[in-house]
Design a protein around this motif. Sequence first.
Motif, PDB file in Angstrom:
ATOM      1  N   ARG A 158       0.836  -1.210   0.000  1.00 46.99           N
ATOM      2  CA  ARG A 158       0.000   0.000   0.000  1.00 46.99           C
ATOM      3  C   ARG A 158       0.869   1.258   0.000  1.00 46.99           C
ATOM      4  O   ARG A 158       0.615   2.208  -0.740  1.00 46.99           O
ATOM      5  CB  ARG A 158      -0.911  -0.015   1.211  1.00 46.99           C
ATOM      6  N   SER A 159       1.920   1.251   0.803  1.00 47.52           N
ATOM      7  CA  SER A 159       2.831   2.387   0.854  1.00 47.52           C
ATOM      8  C   SER A 159       3.540   2.585  -0.482  1.00 47.52           C
ATOM      9  O   SER A 159       3.690   3.704  -0.963  1.00 47.52           O
ATOM     10  CB  SER A 159       3.851   2.164   1.966  1.00 47.52           C
ATOM     11  N   LEU A 160       3.949   1.493  -1.093  1.00 47.15           N
ATOM     12  CA  LEU A 160       4.620   1.557  -2.384  1.00 47.15           C
ATOM     13  C   LEU A 160       3.681   2.095  -3.454  1.00 47.15           C
ATOM     14  O   LEU A 160       4.062   2.957  -4.248  1.00 47.15           O
ATOM     15  CB  LEU A 160       5.126   0.161  -2.770  1.00 47.15           C
ATOM     16  N   ASN A 161       2.455   1.632  -3.478  1.00 48.50           N
ATOM     17  CA  ASN A 161       1.491   2.090  -4.479  1.00 48.50           C
ATOM     18  C   ASN A 161       1.114   3.550  -4.299  1.00 48.50           C
ATOM     19  O   ASN A 161       0.853   4.249  -5.270  1.00 48.50           O
ATOM     20  CB  ASN A 161       0.246   1.213  -4.466  1.00 48.50           C
ATOM     21  N   LYS A 162       1.073   4.029  -3.067  1.00 48.98           N
ATOM     22  CA  LYS A 162       0.756   5.446  -2.840  1.00 48.98           C
ATOM     23  C   LYS A 162       1.895   6.358  -3.296  1.00 48.98           C
ATOM     24  O   LYS A 162       1.662   7.521  -3.607  1.00 48.98           O
ATOM     25  CB  LYS A 162       0.457   5.692  -1.363  1.00 48.98           C
ATOM     26  N   ALA A 163       3.109   5.833  -3.358  1.00 50.63           N
ATOM     27  CA  ALA A 163       4.260   6.638  -3.751  1.00 50.63           C
ATOM     28  C   ALA A 163       4.468   6.663  -5.260  1.00 50.63           C
ATOM     29  O   ALA A 163       5.347   7.361  -5.753  1.00 50.63           O
ATOM     30  CB  ALA A 163       5.520   6.095  -3.076  1.00 50.63           C
TER      31      ALA A 163
END
Length: 103
Positions: A82-87
């Motif tokens: 999720r963190s990777l996709n938001k970035a």
Amino acid sequence: MSEGTSALLWVAAAVFLVATVAGAIVLVVKLVRTRRLLASTDLPMSKKLLFWGAIAYLVFPVDLLPDPVLIDDLGVLLLALRSLNKAVPEGVARRAGRRDHRK
């Protein structure tokens, strides 16, 4: 323990196992889709390291919960994805073949 209680425990264990396997399958699909993003130079290195740290946590034998219970492993990996996709910048998501990278 009565037969009714025993049967209920078996059903609960089966439901828990099915839910864990379903969560693992969803995460494997997301991991396959994420492989192109990891090669991008537009993503911050900290997000990539967070992702690889989550993979290491999944593989290493030391866990917060005992190994047959994969909830903590799957949760850490899901948060990293999720963190990777938001970035992900918008242009990178299009090049990776993803329509909506925020889901």
